[in-house]
Design an enzyme around this catalytic site. Structure first.
Site, PDB file in Angstrom:
ATOM      1  N   SER A   1       5.744  -3.654   6.366  1.00 18.58           N
ATOM      2  CA  SER A   1       4.672  -4.307   5.614  1.00 18.58           C
ATOM      3  C   SER A   1       4.171  -3.318   4.572  1.00 18.58           C
ATOM      4  O   SER A   1       4.344  -2.103   4.733  1.00 18.58           O
ATOM      5  CB  SER A   1       3.546  -4.764   6.539  1.00 18.58           C
ATOM      6  OG  SER A   1       3.148  -3.726   7.398  1.00 18.58           O
TER       7      SER A   1
ATOM      8  N   GLU B   1       0.904  -2.234   1.890  1.00 18.82           N
ATOM      9  CA  GLU B   1      -0.519  -2.405   1.592  1.00 18.82           C
ATOM     10  C   GLU B   1      -0.796  -2.094   0.131  1.00 18.82           C
ATOM     11  O   GLU B   1      -0.303  -1.115  -0.417  1.00 18.82           O
ATOM     12  CB  GLU B   1      -1.336  -1.469   2.500  1.00 18.82           C
ATOM     13  CG  GLU B   1      -2.833  -1.616   2.307  1.00 18.82           C
ATOM     14  CD  GLU B   1      -3.625  -0.849   3.339  1.00 18.82           C
ATOM     15  OE1 GLU B   1      -3.346  -0.991   4.549  1.00 18.82           O
ATOM     16  OE2 GLU B   1      -4.510  -0.083   2.932  1.00 18.82           O
TER      17      GLU B   1
ATOM     18  N   ASP C   1     -16.785   1.397   6.054  1.00 23.61           N
ATOM     19  CA  ASP C   1     -17.573   2.628   6.031  1.00 23.61           C
ATOM     20  C   ASP C   1     -18.970   2.332   5.505  1.00 23.61           C
ATOM     21  O   ASP C   1     -19.163   1.394   4.730  1.00 23.61           O
ATOM     22  CB  ASP C   1     -16.884   3.670   5.127  1.00 23.61           C
ATOM     23  CG  ASP C   1     -15.649   4.240   5.806  1.00 23.61           C
ATOM     24  OD1 ASP C   1     -15.758   4.617   6.992  1.00 23.61           O
ATOM     25  OD2 ASP C   1     -14.588   4.282   5.164  1.00 23.61           O
TER      26      ASP C   1
ATOM     27  N   PHE D   1      -8.914  13.180   0.537  1.00 26.73           N
ATOM     28  CA  PHE D   1      -9.184  11.906   1.201  1.00 26.73           C
ATOM     29  C   PHE D   1      -8.997  12.048   2.714  1.00 26.73           C
ATOM     30  O   PHE D   1      -9.818  11.574   3.504  1.00 26.73           O
ATOM     31  CB  PHE D   1      -8.238  10.841   0.625  1.00 26.73           C
ATOM     32  CG  PHE D   1      -8.443   9.483   1.218  1.00 26.73           C
ATOM     33  CD1 PHE D   1      -9.648   8.824   1.068  1.00 26.73           C
ATOM     34  CD2 PHE D   1      -7.423   8.861   1.925  1.00 26.73           C
ATOM     35  CE1 PHE D   1      -9.843   7.572   1.624  1.00 26.73           C
ATOM     36  CE2 PHE D   1      -7.603   7.603   2.479  1.00 26.73           C
ATOM     37  CZ  PHE D   1      -8.818   6.959   2.326  1.00 26.73           C
TER      38      PHE D   1
ATOM     39  N   HIS E   1       4.123   0.310   8.412  1.00 27.67           N
ATOM     40  CA  HIS E   1       3.208  -0.214   7.394  1.00 27.67           C
ATOM     41  C   HIS E   1       3.074   0.864   6.317  1.00 27.67           C
ATOM     42  O   HIS E   1       2.688   1.996   6.620  1.00 27.67           O
ATOM     43  CB  HIS E   1       1.842  -0.501   8.035  1.00 27.67           C
ATOM     44  CG  HIS E   1       0.825  -1.093   7.112  1.00 27.67           C
ATOM     45  ND1 HIS E   1       0.828  -2.420   6.740  1.00 27.67           N
ATOM     46  CD2 HIS E   1      -0.241  -0.540   6.475  1.00 27.67           C
ATOM     47  CE1 HIS E   1      -0.196  -2.659   5.930  1.00 27.67           C
ATOM     48  NE2 HIS E   1      -0.858  -1.533   5.750  1.00 27.67           N
TER      49      HIS E   1
END
Ligand code: FAD
Length: 308
Positions: free
Chosen positions: A27, A29, A121, A231, A281
């Site tokens: 998959s 994103e 968040d 990040f 993913h």
């Protein structure tokens, strides 16, 4: 030829994967674009990756629900113009139950059957204390229950091989996952990670806790090491020293950076394959090249190349 036409044509042709890739589920994103240029880039990436016949493609929901309309638009276009199954991410941040339920119903109305349910968040940023909106869903598990009560949706949730930064320990973290599964989640997608032992150890803990839904590894091809490292610090994902060493000195050498990134992600997925993992993913960052190359190495081929 219309974009949608290309995609439908490609994915109609089954038997499109090389033999050793038959059991693979992949998959991709994407995130909703902010500008016209970014929008073009997104759809070019989708057009390149869709012929690899992903199980689904998911579209994120911006921090604080900031992309509510844009997420919806991308997902609705995927439904309208392609035959791949989109999954819409949805968070509880900054919205009442009534508002979130409206979004869920709008997805049902446009034919979306899969939601990735997340708490999200805090609006003040990662690291500040999360306070649920007045009358809002309180966390991922609560949102899963809400979604399931509104329709026959497939619901995926998050999982954290290194535990969520707010979890005091793994026991609490896995208890939160259990609550999401009990509420109706049928798949967890992990935060990205670079040490496969951490993932394997986490899955073992989850299984020992009696949770048996797929825990799909989230793979992040590294488009920019520095940005990724910043990040990662905020998400609780560790960046091993060996990884930093491999990107050392490549800040101004994008070509070598790209080759190194492809090699690292390829090693990671090959190693996971050897450990028996069939589901992946990919966090594409709306760029097709690295994800495409890694899928190629996994044995996936686009529909038309298979037929020719
Ligand atoms: P939850 O699973 O609800 O909770 C996370 C942690 O919070 C728990 O492990 C626990 O430590 C603590 N917690 C929650 N409820 C309680 C409670 N009742 N009591 C005690 N502790 C509690 N963010 C976005 O904004 N948009 C996206 O599209 C998006 N997509 C993502 C996709 C994936 C695959 C992943 C892994 C993350 C994604 N995120 C996204 C990030 C996510 O929103 C953040 O990690 C957020 O901090 C937690 O959301 P969650 O659904 O994992 O929370």
């Amino acid at each position: 030829m219309e974009l949608g036409e290309t995609m439908n044509h490609n994915t109609e042709r089954s038997g499109r994967r090389s033999q050793n890739a038959d059991r693979l589920n992949i998959s991709f994103e994407f995130f909703p674009p902010k500008s016209k240029d970014m929008e073009d880039g997104l759809w070019e990436s989708i057009e390149r990756l869709v012929p690899l016949s992903p199980n689904f493609v998911s579209v994120t929901y911006g921090a604080g629900g900031s992309t509510r309309e844009r997420t919806h638009d991308v997902v609705a276009r995927l439904v309208k113009e392609t035959d791949i199954k989109p999954a819409a991410h949805l968070t509880c941040v900054g919205a009442s139950r009534v508002e979130v339920n409206e979004v869920i119903r709008s997805y049902a109305d446009c034919g979306v059957k899969h939601i990735v349910a997340l708490r999200g968040d805090p609006a003040e940023g990662v690291g500040s204390r999360y306070v649920p909106h007045d009358g809002g869903y309180v966390n991922g598990a609560d949102l899963v229950a809400g979604i399931r009560s509104l329709g026959d949706f497939e619901v995926s949730v998050s999982a954290y091989p290194e535990k969520h930064p707010e979890s005091p320990d793994f026991a609490m973290d896995i208890e939160m996952l259990r609550q999401k599964v009990d509420a109706g989640a049928t798949r967890a997608i992990t935060q990205f990670f670079f040490d496969n032992d951490l993932y394997e150890g986490y899955v073992e803990r989850v299984r020992r806790a009696g949770i048996f839904i797929p825990i799909v590894p989230g793979i992040l091809p590294i488009h920019n090491f520095k940005q990724m490292a910043n990040f990662a610090g905020r998400t609780g994902a560790s960046v091993p020293q060996w990884l930093a060493n491999r990107f050392e000195g490549l800040d101004k050498d994008p070509e070598t950076h790209r080759l190194v990134a492809a090699a690292i992600a390829a090693e990671q997925v090959q190693d996971l394959r050897e450990r028996g993992i069939d589901d992946f993913h990919f966090y594409t960052m709306n760029r097709a090249n690295l994800s495409y190359a890694i899928c190629h190495l996994l044995g996936l081929r686009p529909a038309l190349a298979q037929v020719a």
